[in-house]
Write an enzyme that holds these catalytic residues in place. Structure first.
Site, PDB file in Angstrom:
ATOM      1  N   GLY A  48     -17.196  81.815  35.780  1.00 54.91           N
ATOM      2  CA  GLY A  48     -17.762  83.100  35.397  1.00 54.91           C
ATOM      3  C   GLY A  48     -16.661  84.132  35.252  1.00 54.91           C
ATOM      4  N   GLN A  53     -12.888  92.443  34.697  1.00 53.22           N
ATOM      5  CA  GLN A  53     -11.771  91.593  35.137  1.00 53.22           C
ATOM      6  C   GLN A  53     -10.672  91.493  34.080  1.00 53.22           C
ATOM      7  OE1 GLN A  53     -14.581  88.291  36.572  1.00 53.22           O
ATOM      8  NE2 GLN A  53     -12.854  88.125  37.977  1.00 53.22           N
ATOM      9  N   CYS A  97     -12.932  83.939  43.265  1.00 53.06           N
ATOM     10  CA  CYS A  97     -12.968  84.889  42.160  1.00 53.06           C
ATOM     11  C   CYS A  97     -11.631  84.821  41.436  1.00 53.06           C
ATOM     12  CB  CYS A  97     -13.198  86.293  42.711  1.00 53.06           C
ATOM     13  SG  CYS A  97     -13.285  87.559  41.442  1.00 53.06           S
ATOM     14  N   LEU A  98     -11.678  84.841  40.105  1.00 52.71           N
ATOM     15  CA  LEU A  98     -10.428  84.759  39.332  1.00 52.71           C
ATOM     16  C   LEU A  98      -9.548  85.990  39.582  1.00 52.71           C
ATOM     17  CD1 LEU A  98     -11.735  83.305  35.948  1.00 52.71           C
ATOM     18  CD2 LEU A  98     -10.556  82.099  37.792  1.00 52.71           C
ATOM     19  N   HIS A 139     -22.755  87.156  41.513  1.00 57.38           N
ATOM     20  CA  HIS A 139     -21.343  87.521  41.704  1.00 57.38           C
ATOM     21  C   HIS A 139     -20.826  88.295  40.482  1.00 57.38           C
ATOM     22  CE1 HIS A 139     -17.048  86.185  42.861  1.00 57.38           C
ATOM     23  NE2 HIS A 139     -16.914  86.714  41.657  1.00 57.38           N
ATOM     24  N   GLU A 140     -21.166  87.816  39.284  1.00 59.73           N
ATOM     25  CA  GLU A 140     -20.661  88.472  38.061  1.00 59.73           C
ATOM     26  C   GLU A 140     -21.309  89.839  37.850  1.00 59.73           C
ATOM     27  OE1 GLU A 140     -18.041  87.271  36.988  1.00 59.73           O
ATOM     28  OE2 GLU A 140     -18.257  85.308  37.925  1.00 59.73           O
ATOM     29  N   HIS A 143     -19.666  92.449  39.816  1.00 58.89           N
ATOM     30  CA  HIS A 143     -18.427  92.974  39.214  1.00 58.89           C
ATOM     31  C   HIS A 143     -18.714  94.199  38.345  1.00 58.89           C
ATOM     32  CE1 HIS A 143     -15.064  90.340  40.169  1.00 58.89           C
ATOM     33  NE2 HIS A 143     -15.763  89.252  39.902  1.00 58.89           N
TER      34      HIS A 143
HETATM   35 NI    NI Z   1     -15.285  87.274  40.453  1.00 61.62          NI
END
Ligand code: NI
Length: 177
Positions: A48, A53, A97-98, A139-140, A143
């Protein structure tokens, strides 16, 4: 146009703490952006990615929780996603998380959620998500409201991870020189 990889912002970064603006128009630039986001997510690899991000403060997320099968991709692009129902039942998943590389923590969230969004054709969609997809979409969407999974942890754990990320960023900056 061929999708491009976009640099992923690493926590701590003020852009990751902002409430993102709704998308008002679906144009070519937005389609290009969502293609770039999918390319960047698959390349990372991740399941995701949210627009903030990559430094874009608009309410767009991409996901694919079938990441293991390169020929069985199920990309989903959500514009202005909203959770319209959350189950009382909760599940715990180990999240990463990226934007917080190599850090993981068990986070408890509703087991299933009903999400409404607009797709890249401008059509309103609504679907229920379970399991990993449910965790991922929550989660997304977090963000888009400037919330990271570490915000669910104790202050001490969050500070520890943040300090590790500050160190990681300093090392990355040194390597780039
Ligand atoms: Ni994340």
């Amino acid at each position: 146009m061929k999708p491009m990889l976009r640099p992923i912002l690493i926590h701590p970064n003020p852009k990751l703490k902002k409430v993102c603006e709704p998308v008002l128009e679906i144009d070519d630039a937005l389609i290009e952006l969502s293609d770039d986001m999918l390319e960047t997510m698959y390349h990372a690899p991740g399941i995701g990615l949210a627009a903030p991000q990559i430094g874009v403060l608009n309410r767009i997320i991409v996901m694919d929780c079938e990441k293991d099968e390169a020929d069985n991709r199920k990309p989903i692009v959500m514009i202005n996603p909203e959770i319209v129902f959350s189950s009382d039942e909760e599940s715990t998943y180990e999240e990463g998380c990226l934007s917080i590389p190599e850090q993981f923590a068990e986070i408890k969230r509703p087991t299933s959620v009903q999400v409404r969004w607009v797709d890249t054709n401008g059509t309103e969609q609504e679907q229920e998500f379970h399991g990993l997809w449910s965790t991922c979409v929550q989660h997304e969407i977090d963000h888009l409201d400037g919330k990271l999974f570490i915000d669910y942890l104790s202050t001490i754990k969050r500070q520890l991870i943040t300090r590790k990320m500050q160190k990681f960023k300093r090392e990355m900056a040194r390597e780039e020189k």
